[in-house]
Design a protein around this motif. Structure first.
Motif, short mmCIF file in Angstrom:
data_model
loop_
_atom_site.label_atom_id
_atom_site.label_comp_id
_atom_site.label_asym_id
_atom_site.label_seq_id
_atom_site.Cartn_x
_atom_site.Cartn_y
_atom_site.Cartn_z
N ASP A 137 -11.69 16.93 23.08
CA ASP A 137 -12.04 18.24 22.63
C ASP A 137 -11.91 19.44 23.53
O ASP A 137 -11.46 20.30 23.36
N THR A 138 -12.39 19.02 24.84
CA THR A 138 -12.25 20.06 25.74
C THR A 138 -11.03 20.26 26.52
O THR A 138 -10.72 21.27 26.88
N LEU A 139 -10.14 19.17 26.62
CA LEU A 139 -9.10 19.43 27.56
C LEU A 139 -7.82 19.77 26.70
O LEU A 139 -7.80 19.37 25.54
N PRO A 140 -6.88 20.22 27.30
CA PRO A 140 -5.50 20.56 26.60
C PRO A 140 -4.88 19.36 25.99
O PRO A 140 -4.03 19.34 25.01
N HIS A 141 -5.01 18.05 26.47
CA HIS A 141 -4.31 16.70 26.30
C HIS A 141 -5.29 16.07 25.51
O HIS A 141 -6.42 16.11 25.64
N ALA A 142 -4.73 15.24 24.76
CA ALA A 142 -5.60 14.50 23.75
C ALA A 142 -5.64 13.03 23.84
O ALA A 142 -6.77 12.32 23.82
N ASP A 143 -5.08 12.43 24.88
CA ASP A 143 -5.12 10.94 25.00
C ASP A 143 -5.73 10.61 26.83
O ASP A 143 -5.44 11.14 27.64
N PRO A 144 -6.85 9.57 26.54
CA PRO A 144 -7.13 9.18 27.96
C PRO A 144 -6.15 8.52 28.61
O PRO A 144 -5.85 7.32 27.90
N VAL A 150 -11.68 20.32 35.05
CA VAL A 150 -11.50 20.32 36.80
C VAL A 150 -10.06 20.85 36.75
O VAL A 150 -9.83 21.83 37.97
N ARG A 151 -8.84 20.39 36.07
CA ARG A 151 -7.71 21.06 36.25
C ARG A 151 -6.90 20.62 35.19
O ARG A 151 -6.91 19.60 34.48
N THR A 152 -5.94 21.71 34.84
CA THR A 152 -4.96 21.49 33.71
C THR A 152 -3.55 21.54 34.09
O THR A 152 -3.29 22.33 35.20
N GLY A 153 -2.65 20.98 33.79
CA GLY A 153 -1.20 20.83 34.34
C GLY A 153 -0.42 20.36 33.01
O GLY A 153 -0.96 20.34 31.90
N ARG A 154 0.86 20.50 33.31
CA ARG A 154 1.64 20.21 32.11
C ARG A 154 1.76 19.00 31.57
O ARG A 154 1.81 18.84 30.29
N THR A 155 1.57 17.93 32.31
CA THR A 155 1.49 16.55 31.50
C THR A 155 0.31 15.99 31.74
O THR A 155 -0.02 15.00 31.11
N LEU A 156 -0.64 16.48 32.59
CA LEU A 156 -1.96 15.94 32.97
C LEU A 156 -3.25 17.02 33.00
O LEU A 156 -2.93 17.97 33.55
N ALA A 191 -12.22 11.98 34.29
CA ALA A 191 -10.99 11.29 33.38
C ALA A 191 -9.80 12.48 33.54
O ALA A 191 -9.85 13.51 33.70
N SER A 192 -8.66 11.69 33.39
CA SER A 192 -7.35 12.44 33.39
C SER A 192 -6.61 12.12 31.83
O SER A 192 -6.57 10.91 31.70
N TYR A 193 -6.33 13.17 31.37
CA TYR A 193 -5.67 12.98 30.06
C TYR A 193 -4.36 13.48 29.92
O TYR A 193 -3.79 14.31 30.58
N GLY A 194 -3.53 12.88 28.96
CA GLY A 194 -2.19 13.35 28.81
C GLY A 194 -1.63 13.11 27.44
O GLY A 194 -2.69 12.89 26.45
N ASP A 195 -0.40 12.78 27.14
CA ASP A 195 0.32 12.52 25.89
C ASP A 195 0.90 11.30 26.03
O ASP A 195 2.05 10.93 26.46
#
Length: 294
Positions: free
Chosen positions: A67-74, A97-103, A127-131
Protein backbone atom coordinates in the motif's frame (compact mmCIF):
# COMPACT_ATOMS: atom_id res chain seq x y z
CA UNK A 1 -22.90 -22.27 14.31
CA UNK A 2 -20.84 -22.50 11.11
CA UNK A 3 -19.12 -19.27 10.08
CA UNK A 4 -18.06 -18.14 6.60
CA UNK A 5 -14.53 -19.47 7.04
CA UNK A 6 -15.68 -22.97 7.96
CA UNK A 7 -18.16 -22.98 5.08
CA UNK A 8 -15.39 -22.02 2.66
CA UNK A 9 -13.17 -24.74 4.10
CA UNK A 10 -15.83 -27.36 3.33
CA UNK A 11 -16.74 -26.09 -0.13
CA UNK A 12 -13.39 -24.77 -1.33
CA UNK A 13 -15.07 -21.57 -2.56
CA UNK A 14 -12.63 -18.95 -1.23
CA UNK A 15 -10.95 -16.77 -3.84
CA UNK A 16 -8.02 -14.37 -3.77
CA UNK A 17 -9.24 -11.15 -2.18
CA UNK A 18 -12.15 -12.82 -0.36
CA UNK A 19 -10.81 -15.40 2.07
CA UNK A 20 -9.90 -15.76 5.72
CA UNK A 21 -6.24 -15.15 4.85
CA UNK A 22 -7.09 -11.91 3.06
CA UNK A 23 -9.26 -10.66 5.91
CA UNK A 24 -6.72 -11.60 8.58
CA UNK A 25 -3.81 -9.91 6.77
CA UNK A 26 -5.71 -6.75 5.80
CA UNK A 27 -4.24 -3.53 7.22
CA UNK A 28 -6.04 -0.22 7.72
CA UNK A 29 -4.43 3.16 7.13
CA UNK A 30 -4.66 5.28 10.27
CA UNK A 31 -4.99 8.37 8.05
CA UNK A 32 -6.86 7.34 4.86
CA UNK A 33 -5.13 10.10 2.90
CA UNK A 34 -1.55 9.39 4.00
CA UNK A 35 0.26 6.03 3.85
CA UNK A 36 2.80 5.19 6.51
CA UNK A 37 0.92 4.11 9.64
CA UNK A 38 -1.42 1.11 9.67
CA UNK A 39 -3.51 -0.70 12.25
CA UNK A 40 -4.29 -4.41 12.37
CA UNK A 41 -5.71 -6.89 14.84
CA UNK A 42 -3.43 -9.92 14.59
CA UNK A 43 -5.61 -13.02 14.39
CA UNK A 44 -5.25 -15.87 16.89
CA UNK A 45 -6.06 -18.20 14.00
CA UNK A 46 -2.44 -18.18 12.78
CA UNK A 47 -0.68 -19.04 16.04
CA UNK A 48 1.76 -21.79 16.95
CA UNK A 49 1.63 -22.44 20.69
CA UNK A 50 0.97 -18.84 21.86
CA UNK A 51 3.02 -16.96 19.25
CA UNK A 52 1.82 -15.66 15.90
CA UNK A 53 3.36 -17.49 12.93
CA UNK A 54 6.27 -15.65 11.31
CA UNK A 55 5.06 -16.22 7.76
CA UNK A 56 1.65 -14.75 8.59
CA UNK A 57 3.38 -11.70 10.09
CA UNK A 58 5.48 -11.32 6.96
CA UNK A 59 2.32 -11.33 4.84
CA UNK A 60 0.79 -8.64 7.07
CA UNK A 61 3.83 -6.38 6.72
CA UNK A 62 3.99 -7.23 3.03
CA UNK A 63 0.48 -5.87 2.52
CA UNK A 64 1.33 -2.63 4.34
CA UNK A 65 4.37 -2.11 2.11
CA UNK A 66 2.31 -2.85 -1.01
CA UNK A 67 0.00 0.00 0.00
CA UNK A 68 2.93 2.32 0.71
CA UNK A 69 5.09 1.67 -2.35
CA UNK A 70 4.26 2.41 -6.01
CA UNK A 71 4.81 -1.24 -6.98
CA UNK A 72 2.42 -3.99 -5.87
CA UNK A 73 4.40 -7.25 -5.78
CA UNK A 74 7.05 -8.29 -3.24
CA UNK A 75 10.22 -9.42 -5.01
CA UNK A 76 12.42 -9.81 -1.95
CA UNK A 77 11.63 -9.23 1.70
CA UNK A 78 13.93 -9.75 4.69
CA UNK A 79 12.62 -9.79 8.23
CA UNK A 80 14.27 -9.78 11.64
CA UNK A 81 12.04 -11.13 14.40
CA UNK A 82 12.90 -9.14 17.51
CA UNK A 83 10.27 -10.34 19.99
CA UNK A 84 7.40 -12.81 19.77
CA UNK A 85 4.13 -11.32 18.51
CA UNK A 86 0.83 -12.08 20.23
CA UNK A 87 -2.73 -12.03 18.88
CA UNK A 88 -4.34 -8.64 19.24
CA UNK A 89 -3.87 -5.02 18.17
CA UNK A 90 -0.68 -3.97 16.42
CA UNK A 91 0.65 -0.91 14.63
CA UNK A 92 2.76 -0.99 11.44
CA UNK A 93 4.94 1.94 10.40
CA UNK A 94 6.37 2.03 6.90
CA UNK A 95 8.95 4.20 5.14
CA UNK A 96 9.82 4.59 1.48
CA UNK A 97 13.55 4.10 1.02
CA UNK A 98 13.77 4.50 -2.77
CA UNK A 99 11.50 4.38 -5.80
CA UNK A 100 12.53 3.56 -9.36
CA UNK A 101 10.98 2.57 -12.65
CA UNK A 102 11.06 -1.21 -12.09
CA UNK A 103 11.73 -1.56 -8.36
CA UNK A 104 10.85 0.32 -5.21
CA UNK A 105 12.26 -0.33 -1.75
CA UNK A 106 10.71 0.24 1.63
CA UNK A 107 11.02 -0.72 5.27
CA UNK A 108 8.40 -1.51 7.87
CA UNK A 109 8.16 -2.34 11.56
CA UNK A 110 5.35 -3.90 13.57
CA UNK A 111 4.76 -2.76 17.15
CA UNK A 112 2.62 -3.96 20.04
CA UNK A 113 2.22 -2.72 23.59
CA UNK A 114 3.67 -4.47 26.62
CA UNK A 115 1.71 -4.88 29.85
CA UNK A 116 3.27 -1.71 31.27
CA UNK A 117 2.08 0.28 28.26
CA UNK A 118 5.43 0.66 26.55
CA UNK A 119 5.64 0.12 22.81
CA UNK A 120 7.62 -2.95 21.74
CA UNK A 121 8.94 -3.56 18.23
CA UNK A 122 8.16 -7.14 17.20
CA UNK A 123 9.50 -7.40 13.66
CA UNK A 124 11.40 -5.18 11.21
CA UNK A 125 11.58 -5.75 7.45
CA UNK A 126 13.33 -4.33 4.39
CA UNK A 127 11.79 -5.16 1.02
CA UNK A 128 11.93 -4.45 -2.69
CA UNK A 129 8.75 -4.50 -4.79
CA UNK A 130 8.09 -4.62 -8.52
CA UNK A 131 5.65 -5.97 -11.11
CA UNK A 132 5.81 -9.77 -11.47
CA UNK A 133 3.72 -9.66 -14.64
CA UNK A 134 6.34 -7.48 -16.34
CA UNK A 135 9.17 -10.00 -15.92
CA UNK A 136 10.54 -11.73 -19.04
CA UNK A 137 9.53 -15.34 -19.72
CA UNK A 138 13.11 -16.61 -20.14
CA UNK A 139 14.00 -19.33 -17.60
CA UNK A 140 17.45 -20.92 -17.35
CA UNK A 141 17.71 -23.14 -14.31
CA UNK A 142 19.18 -26.35 -13.00
CA UNK A 143 16.57 -26.52 -10.23
CA UNK A 144 14.04 -29.34 -10.34
CA UNK A 145 10.71 -29.77 -8.52
CA UNK A 146 10.93 -31.89 -5.37
CA UNK A 147 10.12 -35.57 -5.74
CA UNK A 148 6.97 -35.87 -3.65
CA UNK A 149 4.53 -38.81 -3.92
CA UNK A 150 1.07 -38.07 -5.32
CA UNK A 151 -1.03 -36.03 -2.92
CA UNK A 152 -3.31 -38.99 -2.15
CA UNK A 153 -0.27 -40.90 -0.86
CA UNK A 154 0.76 -38.12 1.53
CA UNK A 155 -0.56 -37.40 5.01
CA UNK A 156 -2.08 -34.43 6.81
CA UNK A 157 -3.22 -33.66 10.33
CA UNK A 158 -6.63 -35.22 9.66
CA UNK A 159 -4.97 -38.55 8.81
CA UNK A 160 -3.37 -38.96 12.25
CA UNK A 161 -5.06 -41.41 14.65
CA UNK A 162 -6.87 -39.82 17.56
CA UNK A 163 -4.41 -41.32 20.05
CA UNK A 164 -1.35 -40.78 17.84
CA UNK A 165 1.41 -38.16 18.09
CA UNK A 166 0.57 -34.56 17.29
CA UNK A 167 2.56 -31.61 16.06
CA UNK A 168 3.67 -29.74 19.21
CA UNK A 169 1.81 -26.53 19.90
CA UNK A 170 -1.64 -25.26 19.11
CA UNK A 171 -3.71 -26.47 16.18
CA UNK A 172 -4.94 -22.98 15.27
CA UNK A 173 -2.79 -22.50 12.17
CA UNK A 174 -3.11 -26.21 11.26
CA UNK A 175 -6.86 -25.77 10.89
CA UNK A 176 -6.30 -23.09 8.23
CA UNK A 177 -3.86 -25.05 6.10
CA UNK A 178 -4.17 -28.03 3.80
CA UNK A 179 -0.76 -29.67 4.20
CA UNK A 180 -0.03 -33.20 3.01
CA UNK A 181 3.42 -34.32 4.14
CA UNK A 182 5.68 -36.66 2.21
CA UNK A 183 5.77 -39.94 4.21
CA UNK A 184 9.58 -39.93 3.90
CA UNK A 185 9.67 -36.84 6.12
CA UNK A 186 7.17 -38.09 8.71
CA UNK A 187 9.46 -40.23 10.85
CA UNK A 188 9.32 -37.68 13.67
CA UNK A 189 5.55 -38.18 13.98
CA UNK A 190 6.09 -41.92 14.47
CA UNK A 191 8.84 -41.53 17.05
CA UNK A 192 11.55 -42.47 14.54
CA UNK A 193 13.01 -39.28 13.00
CA UNK A 194 15.28 -39.90 10.04
CA UNK A 195 18.04 -37.61 11.28
CA UNK A 196 17.87 -35.71 7.99
CA UNK A 197 16.90 -32.05 7.98
CA UNK A 198 14.19 -32.41 5.36
CA UNK A 199 10.49 -31.58 5.12
CA UNK A 200 8.41 -31.89 1.95
CA UNK A 201 4.70 -31.41 1.39
CA UNK A 202 1.83 -30.48 -0.85
CA UNK A 203 0.46 -27.16 0.38
CA UNK A 204 -2.71 -25.11 0.11
CA UNK A 205 -5.05 -23.05 2.24
CA UNK A 206 -7.88 -25.02 3.83
CA UNK A 207 -10.61 -22.81 2.36
CA UNK A 208 -9.45 -23.46 -1.20
CA UNK A 209 -7.99 -20.01 -1.91
CA UNK A 210 -5.31 -20.19 -4.59
CA UNK A 211 -1.82 -18.89 -3.89
CA UNK A 212 -0.62 -15.37 -4.67
CA UNK A 213 2.62 -13.52 -3.86
CA UNK A 214 1.43 -12.64 -0.34
CA UNK A 215 0.34 -16.14 0.61
CA UNK A 216 3.76 -17.37 -0.57
CA UNK A 217 5.22 -15.33 2.30
CA UNK A 218 3.16 -17.52 4.64
CA UNK A 219 3.91 -20.77 2.82
CA UNK A 220 7.69 -20.67 3.34
CA UNK A 221 7.17 -20.77 7.12
CA UNK A 222 4.10 -23.00 7.45
CA UNK A 223 5.45 -26.58 7.50
CA UNK A 224 6.63 -28.42 10.62
CA UNK A 225 10.26 -27.51 11.36
CA UNK A 226 13.01 -29.60 9.80
CA UNK A 227 14.35 -29.87 13.35
CA UNK A 228 11.65 -32.48 14.04
CA UNK A 229 13.24 -34.87 11.53
CA UNK A 230 16.60 -34.15 13.20
CA UNK A 231 15.24 -35.55 16.46
CA UNK A 232 14.59 -32.21 18.18
CA UNK A 233 11.35 -31.16 19.82
CA UNK A 234 9.64 -27.94 20.76
CA UNK A 235 9.37 -24.48 19.34
CA UNK A 236 11.90 -23.38 16.70
CA UNK A 237 11.58 -19.56 16.66
CA UNK A 238 12.68 -17.64 13.59
CA UNK A 239 15.49 -15.12 14.01
CA UNK A 240 15.73 -13.90 10.41
CA UNK A 241 13.78 -14.82 7.26
CA UNK A 242 14.40 -13.73 3.67
CA UNK A 243 11.94 -14.59 0.89
CA UNK A 244 12.41 -14.19 -2.87
CA UNK A 245 9.18 -14.26 -4.87
CA UNK A 246 10.09 -15.32 -8.43
CA UNK A 247 6.76 -15.61 -10.20
CA UNK A 248 3.02 -15.30 -9.68
CA UNK A 249 1.88 -18.88 -8.88
CA UNK A 250 -0.56 -20.74 -11.10
CA UNK A 251 -3.81 -22.04 -9.55
CA UNK A 252 -3.59 -25.40 -7.82
CA UNK A 253 -1.64 -26.99 -4.97
CA UNK A 254 1.95 -25.99 -4.27
CA UNK A 255 4.88 -28.27 -3.54
CA UNK A 256 7.19 -27.18 -0.75
CA UNK A 257 10.65 -28.53 0.02
CA UNK A 258 12.63 -27.38 3.06
CA UNK A 259 16.12 -28.53 3.99
CA UNK A 260 18.62 -27.92 6.77
CA UNK A 261 22.28 -28.74 6.23
CA UNK A 262 23.85 -27.31 9.36
CA UNK A 263 22.80 -27.12 13.00
CA UNK A 264 25.50 -25.57 15.17
CA UNK A 265 25.56 -23.55 18.35
CA UNK A 266 21.83 -23.93 18.83
CA UNK A 267 20.96 -22.35 15.46
CA UNK A 268 19.95 -23.90 12.15
CA UNK A 269 19.10 -22.65 8.67
CA UNK A 270 16.09 -23.68 6.63
CA UNK A 271 16.20 -23.33 2.84
CA UNK A 272 12.78 -23.53 1.21
CA UNK A 273 11.63 -23.88 -2.40
CA UNK A 274 8.03 -23.49 -3.52
CA UNK A 275 6.87 -24.93 -6.85
CA UNK A 276 3.49 -24.33 -8.46
CA UNK A 277 1.24 -26.64 -10.46
CA UNK A 278 3.05 -25.73 -13.69
CA UNK A 279 6.44 -26.89 -12.33
CA UNK A 280 7.70 -23.34 -11.87
CA UNK A 281 9.89 -22.31 -8.96
CA UNK A 282 7.76 -19.44 -7.67
CA UNK A 283 9.47 -18.63 -4.36
CA UNK A 284 12.62 -19.37 -2.38
CA UNK A 285 13.60 -18.53 1.17
CA UNK A 286 16.25 -18.92 3.81
CA UNK A 287 15.75 -18.46 7.50
CA UNK A 288 17.91 -18.68 10.58
CA UNK A 289 16.12 -20.25 13.54
CA UNK A 290 16.99 -21.08 17.11
CA UNK A 291 16.73 -24.76 18.06
CA UNK A 292 16.22 -26.11 21.56
CA UNK A 293 18.79 -28.86 21.97
CA UNK A 294 17.63 -30.30 25.30
Amino acid sequence: MADAASTQARTGTAVIGDSEFDRDTAVTRRDPAVPGVYDIDLSAGWTIINAVNGGYLLAVLGRALADTLPHADPFTISAHYLTASAPGPAVIRTDVVRTGRTLSTGQASLFQFAEDGTEVERIRVLASYGDLDALPDDVRTSAKPPAIPPIEQCFGAADAPADGPRIPGSSAITDRLDVKLDPATLGWALGAPSGKGEMRAWFGLADGRDADPFSLLLTVDALPPTAFEMGLKGWVPTVELTVHVRSRPAPGPLRVSITTRNLAGGFLEEDAEIWDSQDRLVAQSRQLARARLS
